[in-house]
Write a protein that holds these residues in place. Structure first.
Motif, PDB file in Angstrom:
ATOM      1  N   SER A  22      44.708  24.836  26.214  1.00  0.00           N
ATOM      2  CA  SER A  22      43.783  25.496  25.303  1.00  0.00           C
ATOM      3  C   SER A  22      44.154  26.956  25.152  1.00  0.00           C
ATOM      4  CB  SER A  22      42.341  25.386  25.821  1.00  0.00           C
ATOM      5  OG  SER A  22      41.910  24.052  25.862  1.00  0.00           O
ATOM      6  N   ASN A  23      44.049  27.451  23.929  1.00  0.00           N
ATOM      7  CA  ASN A  23      44.210  28.882  23.668  1.00  0.00           C
ATOM      8  C   ASN A  23      42.862  29.565  23.831  1.00  0.00           C
ATOM      9  OD1 ASN A  23      47.013  28.843  22.892  1.00  0.00           O
ATOM     10  ND2 ASN A  23      46.366  27.803  21.023  1.00  0.00           N
ATOM     11  N   PRO A  24      42.848  30.897  23.929  1.00  0.00           N
ATOM     12  CA  PRO A  24      41.553  31.588  23.918  1.00  0.00           C
ATOM     13  C   PRO A  24      40.733  31.137  22.719  1.00  0.00           C
ATOM     14  CG  PRO A  24      43.286  33.123  24.498  1.00  0.00           C
ATOM     15  CD  PRO A  24      43.967  31.833  24.113  1.00  0.00           C
ATOM     16  N   PRO A  25      39.409  31.104  22.836  1.00  0.00           N
ATOM     17  CA  PRO A  25      38.560  30.530  21.788  1.00  0.00           C
ATOM     18  C   PRO A  25      38.849  31.092  20.399  1.00  0.00           C
ATOM     19  CG  PRO A  25      37.265  31.049  23.716  1.00  0.00           C
ATOM     20  CD  PRO A  25      38.627  31.621  23.961  1.00  0.00           C
ATOM     21  N   LYS A  26      38.904  30.195  19.424  1.00  0.00           N
ATOM     22  CA  LYS A  26      39.047  30.601  18.032  1.00  0.00           C
ATOM     23  C   LYS A  26      37.690  31.070  17.519  1.00  0.00           C
ATOM     24  CE  LYS A  26      42.373  26.812  17.414  1.00  0.00           C
ATOM     25  NZ  LYS A  26      42.624  25.524  16.727  1.00  0.00           N
ATOM     26  N   PRO A  27      37.665  31.770  16.383  1.00  0.00           N
ATOM     27  CA  PRO A  27      36.369  32.151  15.801  1.00  0.00           C
ATOM     28  C   PRO A  27      35.490  30.923  15.597  1.00  0.00           C
ATOM     29  CG  PRO A  27      38.160  33.310  14.689  1.00  0.00           C
ATOM     30  CD  PRO A  27      38.803  32.307  15.613  1.00  0.00           C
ATOM     31  N   GLY A  28      34.264  31.006  16.070  1.00  0.00           N
ATOM     32  CA  GLY A  28      33.340  29.895  15.933  1.00  0.00           C
ATOM     33  C   GLY A  28      33.310  28.975  17.133  1.00  0.00           C
TER      34      GLY A  28
END
Length: 310
Positions: A22-28
């Motif tokens: 997982s990447n750092p959270p995307k917008p939303g």
């Protein structure tokens, strides 16, 4: 493709391991850190196998993320007296579509959770686990069904961008398990995972260590117990109960992994706290989330009697 935990079926396992980090959270997307209950008592050993609804076999599909997350939901519903069989294939292909990777294999755990939270999931009876559907976007009627029952809350126990040491990651996992919450995790795994058999307490899994024990890819499974005396987790996977040659896999499909697995490359861990109105309630109070020289972040969980008051 579904194997109840007490059934000695199986034999279709293909050992697919291609979960993405997982990447750092995307917008939303949500990022709520798990905070253990105050004064949580850690038992010497714990076994949540009675909460398991069924053991999955992902066959030759890279669907381990939604298999594991689906099992987390099914466990919660079983304990609440609302047993339900979640469609892995609908969730898997909806999440692949969200990632713009439909037709490829594997998912990032945070993306799958986001899809379950925003788009929901439907029942296995509505969209069965057919490997031929792995590259097919489900019809709109499936999206409409899924939207009726969504993940209400999910939390991160350990993210790949968290700088937790081994003991803190272990302590967080143990705390969640002692709240009777199954803990999903992803990491790179070694070939050793494919050869385990016998009682889970005796399994000798060798974690990834380059170059002596290389990775065969990323995999997602669920911590469902542990034994402090041998420093091992009890783990529910999605590779069925038998190896491709027909010999037993693991301990009825479950495996024992050393606590040191939390140090495996791109280890990340998540819980699902609420689904379709069923919730493993968080302790009321103030939960400190971030403290540094620039800011303090916390969340407030009111008591039920305080809801509606100022």
């Amino acid at each position: 493709s579904l194997h109840p935990a007490d059934w000695d079926g199986g034999g279709m396992t293909q050992f697919i391991a291609n979960t993405l980090a997982s990447n750092p959270p995307k917008p939303g997307q949500r990022y709520i850190p798990f905070v253990p209950r105050t004064g949580i008592v850690i038992a010497d050993k714990l076994d949540l196998m009675p909460d398991v609804f069924q053991l999955e076999d992902q066959l030759d599909v890279g669907s381990c993320v939604v298999n594991g997350q689906g099992s987390q939901i099914e466990s919660m519903l079983k304990v609440a007296g609302r047993p339900r069989d979640i469609s892995r294939m609908a969730w898997y292909t909806m999440a692949l579509k969200y990632e713009n990777r439909l037709g490829q294999e594997g998912l990032a755990p945070a993306d799958a959770l986001h899809v379950g939270y925003t788009m929901g999931v439907c029942d296995e009876s509505a969209y069965p686990y057919d490997p031929n559907l792995r590259a097919v976007d489900p019809p709109q009627v499936i999206y409409d069904l899924a939207s009726k029952t969504c993940i209400d809350r999910y939390e991160c126990v350990a993210a790949i961008w968290d700088n937790w040491n081994e003991e803190k990651k272990i302590d967080l996992v143990l705390a969640a398990l002692n709240e009777r919450i199954q803990v999903g995790f992803a990491c790179q795994v070694s070939d050793s995972l494919r050869h385990l058999s016998g009682p889970w307490q005796t399994h000798n899994y060798i974690p990834v260590s380059y170059p002596n024990n290389p990775s065969i890819g990323g995999h997602y499974e669920d911590f469902i117990g542990y034994d402090l005396s041998i420093r091992k987790f009890l783990v529910q996977g999605s590779w069925g109960t038998k190896k491709p040659d027909g010999t037993p896999y693991g301990d009825g499909g479950f495996v024992g992994l050393p606590f040191s697995v939390v140090n495996s490359p791109f280890f990340e861990s998540w819980i699902i706290r609420g689904f379709d109105g069923v919730e493993i309630a968080e302790e009321p109070g103030i939960k400190l989330e971030v403290v540094n020289r620039y800011r303090i972040e916390a969340r407030i969980i009111p008591k039920p009697a305080e809801l509606g008051t100022t």
